[in-house]
Design a protein around this motif. Structure first.
Motif, PDB file in Angstrom:
ATOM      1  N   ILE A 179     -10.929 -11.065 -11.909  1.00  0.00           N
ATOM      2  CA  ILE A 179     -10.346 -11.790 -13.502  1.00  0.00           C
ATOM      3  C   ILE A 179     -10.665 -11.133 -14.728  1.00  0.00           C
TER       4      ILE A 179
ATOM      5  N   ILE B 245     -11.752 -19.882  -8.558  1.00  0.00           N
ATOM      6  CA  ILE B 245     -12.441 -18.881  -7.475  1.00  0.00           C
ATOM      7  C   ILE B 245     -12.579 -19.742  -6.084  1.00  0.00           C
ATOM      8  N   GLU B 246     -13.864 -20.849  -6.574  1.00  0.00           N
ATOM      9  CA  GLU B 246     -14.642 -21.121  -5.327  1.00  0.00           C
ATOM     10  C   GLU B 246     -13.615 -21.923  -4.107  1.00  0.00           C
TER      11      GLU B 246
ATOM     12  N   GLN C  71     -11.397 -21.636  -3.124  1.00  0.00           N
ATOM     13  CA  GLN C  71     -10.104 -19.791  -2.505  1.00  0.00           C
ATOM     14  C   GLN C  71     -11.675 -19.623  -1.539  1.00  0.00           C
TER      15      GLN C  71
ATOM     16  N   LEU D 123     -13.872 -18.110  -2.131  1.00  0.00           N
ATOM     17  CA  LEU D 123     -14.929 -17.394  -2.570  1.00  0.00           C
ATOM     18  C   LEU D 123     -14.997 -16.985  -3.772  1.00  0.00           C
TER      19      LEU D 123
ATOM     20  N   THR E 149     -18.363 -15.987  -6.973  1.00  0.00           N
ATOM     21  CA  THR E 149     -18.347 -15.449  -7.759  1.00  0.00           C
ATOM     22  C   THR E 149     -19.296 -14.558  -8.216  1.00  0.00           C
TER      23      THR E 149
ATOM     24  N   ALA F 164     -14.160 -12.051  -8.151  1.00  0.00           N
ATOM     25  CA  ALA F 164     -14.076 -13.086  -7.284  1.00  0.00           C
ATOM     26  C   ALA F 164     -14.707 -12.437  -5.644  1.00  0.00           C
TER      27      ALA F 164
ATOM     28  N   SER G 189      -9.928 -11.532   0.336  1.00  0.00           N
ATOM     29  CA  SER G 189      -9.035 -12.568   0.001  1.00  0.00           C
ATOM     30  C   SER G 189      -7.208 -12.008   0.035  1.00  0.00           C
TER      31      SER G 189
ATOM     32  N   LYS H  31      -2.738 -13.156  -6.116  1.00  0.00           N
ATOM     33  CA  LYS H  31      -3.257 -13.255  -8.029  1.00  0.00           C
ATOM     34  C   LYS H  31      -2.393 -13.992  -8.654  1.00  0.00           C
TER      35      LYS H  31
ATOM     36  N   PHE I 281      -4.729 -17.082 -10.016  1.00  0.00           N
ATOM     37  CA  PHE I 281      -5.668 -17.287 -10.898  1.00  0.00           C
ATOM     38  C   PHE I 281      -5.174 -16.852 -12.582  1.00  0.00           C
TER      39      PHE I 281
ATOM     40  N   VAL J  28      -5.023 -10.709 -13.646  1.00  0.00           N
ATOM     41  CA  VAL J  28      -6.130 -10.192 -12.236  1.00  0.00           C
ATOM     42  C   VAL J  28      -5.577  -8.984 -11.748  1.00  0.00           C
TER      43      VAL J  28
ATOM     44  N   ARG K  73      -6.078  -6.951  -7.859  1.00  0.00           N
ATOM     45  CA  ARG K  73      -6.172  -7.397  -7.026  1.00  0.00           C
ATOM     46  C   ARG K  73      -7.628  -6.108  -6.224  1.00  0.00           C
TER      47      ARG K  73
END
Lengths: 347, 347, 347, 347
Positions: free
Chosen positions: D3, D21-22, D24, D26, D28, D41, D45, D50, D53, D62, D64
């Motif tokens: 991101i 992020i957290e 989900q 994931l 950081t 992240a 995932s 996307k 975010f 963002v 991927r």
């Protein structure tokens, strides 16, 4: 820059990328993901090409974070660029309205159109004297003779004149006659020409290539700006897509996109972006409503006998009607057409 | 040409179109349809632009029947053009295989690659000395120094050399050193340059613009041919589409389409048309299977330190492996790689 | 239809084409050109496919003169189609302004947005309940539960509601709840669905496919119209091009092009055509200035927590500001937003 | 996922992104750049969109890193998928060669073509019974009657049969008759249909949409695979570009690109990807040389009287000649056409 390594890249490959980053005086920052490692290259990387890293073993992709252009960027120049052009301001509240024939065909033709568009409210005159033509078998322009007529038209009407430059050799003669050098769509990535024009101090109207991205247009402007010539106007003139109902597809999105990315003034050419006289009024109004700083429109006294691009040229009468509509839309978005003093008609 | 009138076009408009056709020394033929009238313009109309009629009042569309190019057309030159280039034939059964670095970077680099590609089976050497680069901030080429190295490489290996010309001013010096002038994709419609190259008598490799149609490519070749220079090779190098998985989209259809429309030899550049070394072998074989007369491939001794386009350059080892595969496919379609005499390596 | 024969086509091939034309109850008209023969097929050929002739031996090209659609054509229905939708007129002087969330996420979310957009000036409510999503792993919509909330929102605000139908099986339940069935871009050529929707008598909002030509959009509308459902609105929502700065490229040219070809009302969806909230206002104004009959705009009470398409959704406050700007531009082009009676807010 | 925050993003905005992020599950990782902050992240995932975010305040882009598809990915399934289909292997060394008419028009027509293509070397039969047609006024297919003829042709020749399914309602009847369900280009993103087909256990031939990216094609296959149906073949059939010399542009690059991204077999349809019988042989050979696992080719006993797509159909004689050429190219790239036992001709 963010360098994403392939899944399974070796420690040696990662070290190799780190060395390459440090060679560019950038510092590194590593993210170990579940499947892949990402390496951030931190520092001033405007002039570091992505390719340097893309080709290293184990690298999957390289994403640039900072823009690859600098002088054109709104980030480095937050205020809109505004510059004076013979009495009106390009890039401010004033709408720039450039009109005239695709090609200068004769003295009489040009002077007549020039006066007509001036009376209608145009504030600059366009006219091609060197014409880029797809076929070698058709009219290629009047050359210097045409430049003389343009100068005479300026004298007569008080409007600055815009003409397209096609090669470096033409610059010397053109700067004697014209107020704005236009770079056409086909030459947007003629980098030799961009550099040469960047060394002059004449305002430039840079048209987007028919398959150029917005980023490439900004990179092309960077060639001119980095030569020290700061008076550059960008012009959306339609892009090439699968749609065949119009000659090109007007990328109206490019207007707000460019406004957010750059401080340079943005014009739109509805004659080329549609290729059809019946759609010019609609797209002219759309451009102004979208936030464009001006328009460049083809007008011909007798479109049915024009030597080029007649299908997309308005008659002076049609142009006169269009200017009224443009004024109304400009007002609705808090812009205006500057008052012009149409000089007395000479016979 | 077929001029389709709008539904409800007046008799006067139809008469006006007929007059315009006759002014071009064409005769007319009228079809009265249920809704619309169609007027055929019969005669030699290769050099009559469609626009002359498109802009007449009451005209809906104009369709050209004869092609807008003549010298490039297979209709006027049914046999394939074949020309000799330093011992091998371009456009016949022989496959033309041009290889070398994107940019000439140093004497050592060039001579090493030149010998390596020669030994692998290349029959011509490519190398850029004036580089068109999107960004003004990156390596722009060695200029004349690079030309000297190319000449030395030719001496050493016996291969003719190909280099890109970017402006008219460069032609004079380039013709002293190179065997083939390349016109790059960004200059495909730089008509001043096309004319200037048409006045030389050096073979030209004309690359398709990234958003040029096949017809526009043929029109561009017509600029060169009509100047009297008949040795033109066309090169498909990928077009710009919405797909982002590759740098460009190889228009493989263009190979059989061009073969049917023109007698000129057709090459394909899999390095630019894919932008990725991993796809070059696959597309090289596809091009030969589709009927292309040759390939132009980027090879670099050390792609990870190339100053440009490293991501799409093969190593000499990869190139060596690819040539074997190309030979097998060439044989399957009844073509062959010409035998080359690799001169002794000089140290 | 005009059938152009190849140069050198034989008399027998020409006779064969003439027979094929006569089989379709069309009469023939022959033009003998210098190089080629052209055969005109005269009569009502709206339902005769070009392909019948294209594949005959000796045929080079077939050009259709009459349009391949009939009921959608302005030629057959010169007046603009105007139809009432719960108190306002689609396709007349009134601007149709449809707003609401991409997806219906919950009762509270929908009712709140519905009231907010109504107060701002919207005259219809949009909300997806069956969502076409590129990935099978993301939120796919609330289904019938969402339809109930839409019905409640209509009750509350007085606005008709628009929702996308994705398959034939959904039609039965949707017609109980919604006022307008939307066909999404991905289903523009789902001909089974078009036919099924054509058999209903509910107004349809037909979105252009992301790579559909204007002609294909009109052909798709013909499927619906020929089923007897005459209340079809067309919607430009951006096309796919090489430009990546925006999610799609708004084909603003399509507005005047469609206005000239068809009598059906034309809407534009600036949320999808740009994909970015920052460009929605600019493109909304452009659409109205270009002559569109309405807009469909995504609004979300809390875009940062939207379950889909948050990046392109306006907040109610942004939408409120935009409506004011749209009113100003509408007035400049002699259109207006209809007055709406925002019902009392229910808590 | 990476991101990238906007220049000048506030600490609060950065914290907000971290929370998202957290949420989900994931973790950081933050990189503070000179101008901008980047937040990585980290974690699994694949199923996190996307957009979650992209719409947070202060977020610029963002990116991927892991692919948005999983079951189709070569990363998760490194070996090529190979599956048996009535005696030959799809996706291995064998070339899959599917041939037959665009539409099943009559019993006699189908049986004759089926025997002819079998004798020439085809290993599967294609034939449309429900036809997606741009115009509502042309032949739409024989329906179930056509399925019966296909079944009879299979009986007669021993070839498995492939037919296109256009709606969920057709699946029930089709699975009684056909061996492979084809999803056409126009339905590639008809997600309801993809899901329904994924619930069957019949092999699927999924054609790429005419403006679908390679990634979108893989995402569409994920809909089928995630339903538990693992026997999916992908088919490149040409994409829509600006070039009008051919009906579509064959994206030959997609062959090696797909081979690197997925384990699924890749076919190519040269009939639709060119739209012209004269180019089919050239592109068929190119596809095999590029690494495709098979071809699907239109053959018609009497193309000049075909009810659909005659212009791109080969005669049985042309197909017979083409198979010989395909064999030669297949051998050059170490592939082969499987031997077939042409059953005795029935009269």
């Amino acid at each position: 820059m963010l360098i994403v390594m392939q899944p399974g890249a070796s420690q040696e490959q990662i070290k190799n990328v780190i060395s390459a980053i440090e060679l560019q005086n950038l510092s590194t920052h590593i993210i170990e993901g579940v499947e892949q490692t990402v390496i951030g290259a931190v520092g001033d990387s405007h002039s570091v090409p992505k390719e340097i890293f893309e080709i290293l073993p184990g690298v999957l992709t390289v994403t640039r974070i900072s823009q690859p252009y600098k002088m054109a960027s709104r980030q480095f120049h937050p205020q809109d660029s505004v510059f004076q052009l013979d009495g009106f301001a390009v890039g401010g509240k004033d709408i720039t309205l450039i009109a005239g024939p695709c090609s200068v065909e004769s003295r009489g033709q040009l002077l007549e159109i020039a006066q007509a568009v001036r009376e209608a409210g145009a504030n600059a005159l366009r006219g091609g004297v060197f014409k880029p033509r797809t076929s070698p078998y058709v009219f290629q322009g009047l050359g210097e003779e045409g430049l003389e007529y343009l100068a005479e038209a300026r004298e007569l009407t008080g409007m600055p004149v815009v003409a397209e430059v096609m090669s470096i050799a033409q610059i010397e003669v053109m700067v004697k006659y014209v107020d704005v050098l236009q770079i056409g769509a086909r030459n947007m990535q003629n980098f030799s020409l961009l550099r040469a024009v960047g060394e002059t101090r004449i305002p430039v109207l840079l048209k987007r290539g028919m398959s150029a991205t917005v980023e490439e247009l900004l990179m092309a402007s960077e060639y001119i700006l980095s030569g020290g010539n700061s008076r550059v106007m960008l012009c959306e003139r339609g892009i090439r897509t699968f749609e065949t109902a119009t000659r090109n597809t007007t990328d109206i999105n490019a207007v707000p996109v460019l406004k957010s990315l750059t401080h340079l003034p943005i014009l739109l050419d509805p004659s080329h972006s549609t290729g059809h006289v019946g759609y010019v009024a609609s797209i002219s109004k759309a451009a102004i409503a979208a936030g464009a700083d001006g328009l460049i429109i083809e007008v011909h006294g007798d479109p049915t006998h024009a030597l080029s691009d007649g299908a997309q040229s308005l008659t002076p009468e049609q142009f006169f009607g269009l200017v009224k509509q443009i004024k109304a839309v400009a007002k609705a978005v808090d812009r205006k057409l500057p008052k012009v003093n149409a000089k007395a008609r000479v016979n």
